[in-house]
Scaffold this motif. Structure first.
Motif, PDB file in Angstrom:
ATOM      1  N   PHE A 186      -6.304   7.530 -10.971  1.00 13.66           N
ATOM      2  CA  PHE A 186      -5.554   8.525 -11.737  1.00 13.66           C
ATOM      3  C   PHE A 186      -5.594   8.103 -13.199  1.00 13.66           C
ATOM      4  N   ASP A 187      -6.386   8.789 -13.988  1.00 14.20           N
ATOM      5  CA  ASP A 187      -6.488   8.516 -15.427  1.00 14.20           C
ATOM      6  C   ASP A 187      -6.739   7.045 -15.734  1.00 14.20           C
ATOM      7  N   GLY A 188      -7.639   6.423 -14.972  1.00 19.63           N
ATOM      8  CA  GLY A 188      -8.002   5.037 -15.222  1.00 19.63           C
ATOM      9  C   GLY A 188      -7.164   4.002 -14.503  1.00 19.63           C
ATOM     10  N   ASP A 189      -6.150   4.421 -13.779  1.00 12.90           N
ATOM     11  CA  ASP A 189      -5.315   3.500 -13.007  1.00 12.90           C
ATOM     12  C   ASP A 189      -5.525   3.751 -11.528  1.00 12.90           C
ATOM     13  N   MET A 190      -5.873   2.693 -10.767  1.00 15.19           N
ATOM     14  CA  MET A 190      -6.067   2.827  -9.337  1.00 15.19           C
ATOM     15  C   MET A 190      -4.702   2.839  -8.644  1.00 15.19           C
ATOM     16  N   VAL A 191      -4.533   3.777  -7.735  1.00 12.54           N
ATOM     17  CA  VAL A 191      -3.291   3.930  -6.978  1.00 12.54           C
ATOM     18  C   VAL A 191      -3.621   3.752  -5.500  1.00 12.54           C
ATOM     19  N   TYR A 192      -2.735   3.064  -4.776  1.00 13.57           N
ATOM     20  CA  TYR A 192      -2.955   2.743  -3.364  1.00 13.57           C
ATOM     21  C   TYR A 192      -1.860   3.349  -2.510  1.00 13.57           C
ATOM     22  N   MET A 193      -2.270   3.934  -1.379  1.00 15.39           N
ATOM     23  CA  MET A 193      -1.324   4.540  -0.438  1.00 15.39           C
ATOM     24  C   MET A 193      -1.489   3.869   0.921  1.00 15.39           C
ATOM     25  N   ASN A 194      -0.368   3.530   1.529  1.00 18.34           N
ATOM     26  CA  ASN A 194      -0.365   2.895   2.846  1.00 18.34           C
ATOM     27  C   ASN A 194       0.588   3.642   3.760  1.00 18.34           C
ATOM     28  N   LEU A 195       0.142   3.907   4.961  1.00 18.26           N
ATOM     29  CA  LEU A 195       0.964   4.560   5.985  1.00 18.26           C
ATOM     30  C   LEU A 195       0.915   3.687   7.222  1.00 18.26           C
ATOM     31  N   TRP A 196       2.083   3.350   7.767  1.00 15.76           N
ATOM     32  CA  TRP A 196       2.080   2.602   9.017  1.00 15.76           C
ATOM     33  C   TRP A 196       3.335   2.864   9.815  1.00 15.76           C
ATOM     34  N   PHE A 197       3.278   2.444  11.075  1.00 13.77           N
ATOM     35  CA  PHE A 197       4.330   2.679  12.053  1.00 13.77           C
ATOM     36  C   PHE A 197       4.794   1.323  12.575  1.00 13.77           C
ATOM     37  N   PRO A 198       5.771   0.697  11.909  1.00 16.56           N
ATOM     38  CA  PRO A 198       6.164  -0.671  12.268  1.00 16.56           C
ATOM     39  C   PRO A 198       6.813  -0.793  13.646  1.00 16.56           C
ATOM     40  N   VAL A 199       7.584   0.205  14.037  1.00 17.14           N
ATOM     41  CA  VAL A 199       8.206   0.231  15.362  1.00 17.14           C
ATOM     42  C   VAL A 199       8.258   1.677  15.840  1.00 17.14           C
ATOM     43  N   GLY A 243       9.371   5.221  16.603  1.00 16.76           N
ATOM     44  CA  GLY A 243      10.380   6.075  15.978  1.00 16.76           C
ATOM     45  C   GLY A 243      10.528   5.860  14.481  1.00 16.76           C
ATOM     46  N   THR A 244       9.620   5.102  13.871  1.00 18.67           N
ATOM     47  CA  THR A 244       9.718   4.796  12.446  1.00 18.67           C
ATOM     48  C   THR A 244       8.333   4.829  11.818  1.00 18.67           C
ATOM     49  N   PHE A 245       8.244   5.371  10.595  1.00 12.43           N
ATOM     50  CA  PHE A 245       7.011   5.200   9.835  1.00 12.43           C
ATOM     51  C   PHE A 245       7.334   4.933   8.386  1.00 12.43           C
ATOM     52  N   ASP A 246       6.444   4.183   7.755  1.00 11.23           N
ATOM     53  CA  ASP A 246       6.587   3.808   6.349  1.00 11.23           C
ATOM     54  C   ASP A 246       5.454   4.428   5.562  1.00 11.23           C
ATOM     55  N   LEU A 247       5.759   4.918   4.380  1.00 17.24           N
ATOM     56  CA  LEU A 247       4.763   5.444   3.456  1.00 17.24           C
ATOM     57  C   LEU A 247       5.032   4.811   2.101  1.00 17.24           C
ATOM     58  N   HIS A 248       4.013   4.164   1.537  1.00 17.57           N
ATOM     59  CA  HIS A 248       4.150   3.491   0.251  1.00 17.57           C
ATOM     60  C   HIS A 248       2.989   3.852  -0.655  1.00 17.57           C
ATOM     61  N   VAL A 249       3.291   4.055  -1.928  1.00 22.66           N
ATOM     62  CA  VAL A 249       2.285   4.331  -2.953  1.00 22.66           C
ATOM     63  C   VAL A 249       2.584   3.401  -4.120  1.00 22.66           C
ATOM     64  N   ALA A 250       1.530   2.721  -4.605  1.00 23.42           N
ATOM     65  CA  ALA A 250       1.723   1.778  -5.710  1.00 23.42           C
ATOM     66  C   ALA A 250       0.448   1.667  -6.533  1.00 23.42           C
ATOM     67  N   ASP A 251       0.583   1.134  -7.735  1.00 20.62           N
ATOM     68  CA  ASP A 251      -0.596   0.927  -8.581  1.00 20.62           C
ATOM     69  C   ASP A 251      -1.127  -0.492  -8.449  1.00 20.62           C
ATOM     70  N   SER A 252      -0.720  -1.188  -7.411  1.00 23.90           N
ATOM     71  CA  SER A 252      -1.184  -2.546  -7.172  1.00 23.90           C
ATOM     72  C   SER A 252      -1.337  -2.767  -5.677  1.00 23.90           C
ATOM     73  N   ARG A 253      -2.470  -3.330  -5.267  1.00 26.08           N
ATOM     74  CA  ARG A 253      -2.674  -3.597  -3.840  1.00 26.08           C
ATOM     75  C   ARG A 253      -1.736  -4.670  -3.338  1.00 26.08           C
ATOM     76  N   ASP A 254      -1.271  -5.533  -4.205  1.00 23.39           N
ATOM     77  CA  ASP A 254      -0.419  -6.639  -3.757  1.00 23.39           C
ATOM     78  C   ASP A 254       1.076  -6.327  -3.881  1.00 23.39           C
TER      79      ASP A 254
END
Length: 88
Positions: free
Chosen positions: A52-65, A67-78
């Motif tokens: 996005f305009d020269g900045d890499m953005v990362y999206m992660n989707l997972w199901f830890p348990v 009945g639950t899911f997590d969605l995260h978006v960040a400009d850093s993989r770490d």
């Protein structure tokens, strides 16, 4: 200088249809031209990145348990990301 990280994340609880949620985000990511990366076994179900305009953005989707899911978006993989590699 310290680097600030842009981050947004949310954990959702309740009746979770894993396949329907995965299919929804898979469709959105493809439609919006995100690049899909391999997910780390046992953690993220779906990983993607996009420039996005020269900045890499990362999206992660997972199901830890059940009945639950997590969605995260960040400009850093770490910044809590669960992807093993950057999408390319």
């Amino acid at each position: 200088m310290d680097r600030l990280v842009a981050y947004a994340g949310r954990q959702y609880h309740g009746a979770v249809n894993e396949q329907a949620i995965f299919s929804f985000y898979e469709h959105v990511v493809k439609r919006e031209a995100w690049l899909v990366a391999p997910a780390d076994a046992g953690s993220a179900r779906f990983c993607a990145s996009k420039d996005f305009d020269g900045d890499m953005v990362y999206m992660n989707l997972w199901f830890p348990v059940s009945g639950t899911f997590d969605l995260h978006v960040a400009d850093s993989r770490d910044s809590g990301g669960q992807c093993v590699a950057q999408a390319n």
